[in-house]
Design an enzyme around this catalytic site. Structure first.
Site, PDB file in Angstrom:
ATOM      1  N   SER A 101       0.865  -1.197   0.000  1.00  0.00           N
ATOM      2  CA  SER A 101       0.000   0.000   0.000  1.00  0.00           C
ATOM      3  C   SER A 101       0.890   1.232   0.000  1.00  0.00           C
ATOM      4  O   SER A 101       2.050   1.165   0.452  1.00  0.00           O
ATOM      5  CB  SER A 101      -0.871   0.003   1.262  1.00  0.00           C
ATOM      6  OG  SER A 101      -1.520   1.245   1.415  1.00  0.00           O
ATOM      7  N   TYR A 161      -1.421  -0.485  10.490  1.00  0.00           N
ATOM      8  CA  TYR A 161      -1.500  -0.842   9.057  1.00  0.00           C
ATOM      9  C   TYR A 161      -0.267  -0.319   8.309  1.00  0.00           C
ATOM     10  O   TYR A 161       0.340  -1.041   7.524  1.00  0.00           O
ATOM     11  CB  TYR A 161      -2.793  -0.249   8.481  1.00  0.00           C
ATOM     12  CG  TYR A 161      -3.064  -0.584   7.033  1.00  0.00           C
ATOM     13  CD1 TYR A 161      -3.485  -1.849   6.659  1.00  0.00           C
ATOM     14  CD2 TYR A 161      -2.915   0.381   6.040  1.00  0.00           C
ATOM     15  CE1 TYR A 161      -3.750  -2.148   5.331  1.00  0.00           C
ATOM     16  CE2 TYR A 161      -3.182   0.094   4.711  1.00  0.00           C
ATOM     17  CZ  TYR A 161      -3.601  -1.171   4.354  1.00  0.00           C
ATOM     18  OH  TYR A 161      -3.865  -1.464   3.044  1.00  0.00           O
TER      19      TYR A 161
END
Ligand SMILES: NC(=O)c1ccc[n+]([C@@H]2O[C@H](COP(=O)([O-])OP(=O)(O)OC[C@H]3O[C@@H](n4cnc5c(N)ncnc54)[C@H](OP(=O)(O)O)[C@@H]3O)[C@@H](O)[C@H]2O)c1
Length: 265
Positions: free
Chosen positions: A142, A155
């Site tokens: 990501s 995350y």
């Protein structure tokens, strides 16, 4: 690009980006393994891969938080197809709460175990098969691995760890003829927004944000990520390993500009 005869195992392919990758590789001729924890959703994606001669889509229910499930996933894949050419470590989840609030450590454990640990378990089991096929690994990371977001600290750390795994693994596996790369998406239209919403239409908010701030003026689609994965697994990318490839509508660059502007104004 032609993946006829290849076998691609894509985690988290019962939804979103993983589904897009599976369907893309299928459309290019690969046999695909569709996984997730929800049998109904797995079957729906398997059904989208229409039967063709000598090409199969295999559905396998797997909880990546259970090591035994991962062992069974690999065993069933090899049992069905006899080999593995492509591993896409795509399955991942977002945080359920933020750093400094109740429940953060529970969120941290699940995010780390899903987005980092399970990939260690699965990749170690698949490498012996990839050695035989001069195969490919693509990790779906990501932009959050590259840019800090304080509301999603666990995350961000997980994706950052995954990026370092990609780079280390590329050095380790290059001499064995296996390429390892990462695709790092920005916002992509998938069900992940519903799963992470807390009483707001997070997808609509994100879409508006992308239209306003991304240089390419739109949210990404699973197909955008799937095309990058297919390229990285193809012979056209045969000299590329250890790459961290943003698929982000230019958003990382735009953020650099805004940070610089704040600094100098
Ligand atoms: N969408 C975005 O904007 C975006 C941006 C950057 C990066 N990413 C990354 O892209 C990847 C895919 O995200 P997505 O947006 O496609 O999400 P999604 O639609 O929520 O799909 C996630 C997939 O992972 C599977 N999964 C989650 N936990 C699992 C577990 N414990 N065991 C087995 N399967 C599990 C889910 O299946 P079940 O829930 O049915 O088990 C599902 O198939 C993730 O790694 C995510 O971090 C997404």
């Amino acid at each position: 690009m032609d993946f006829t005869g290849k076998v691609a195992l894509i985690t988290g392919s019962s939804s979103g980006i993983g589904e897009g990758i599976a369907i893309k590789l299928w459309s290019l001729g690969a046999n695909v393994v569709i996984t997730g924890r929800d049998n109904k959703r797995i079957q729906e994606v398997v059904n989208k891969c229409q039967n063709r001669d000598n090409q199969r889509a295999l559905g396998v229910r797997t909880d990546l938080l259970v090591d035994k499930d991962i062992e069974e996933l690999v065993a069933k894949t090899v049992g069905e197809f006899g080999k593995i050419d492509i591993l896409v470590n795509n399955a991942g989840i977002g945080p359920t709460t933020t750093f400094g609030t109740p429940g953060y450590l529970e969120s941290y454990d699940v995010v780390m175990n899903t987005n980092v640990r399970s990939i260690q378990v699965l990749t170690q089991l698949v490498i012996p098969y990839l050695e035989k096929t001069n195969g490919n690994i693509v990790n779906i990371s990501s932009v959050a691995g590259l840019k800090p977001l304080p509301i999603a600290m666990d995350y961000c750390m997980a994706k950052s760890a995954l990026d370092m795994f990609t780079k280390c693994l590329a050095l380790y596996l290059g001499p064995k003829g296996i390429r390892v790369n990462s695709v790092n998406p920005a916002a992509i239209r998938t069900p992940i927004f519903e799963r992470n919403s807390r009483n707001v239409d997070l997808l609509a908010i994100t879409e508006a944000n992308c239209q306003q701030k991304y240089p390419l003026k739109r949210i990404g689609e699973p197909e955008d990520v799937a095309s990058a994965v297919a390229y990285l697994c193809s012979p056209a990318a045969s000299f590329i390993t250890g790459a961290i490839l943003p698929v982000d509508g230019g958003s990382l660059r735009a953020d650099d500009i805004s940070v610089a502007a704040k600094k100098y104004n």
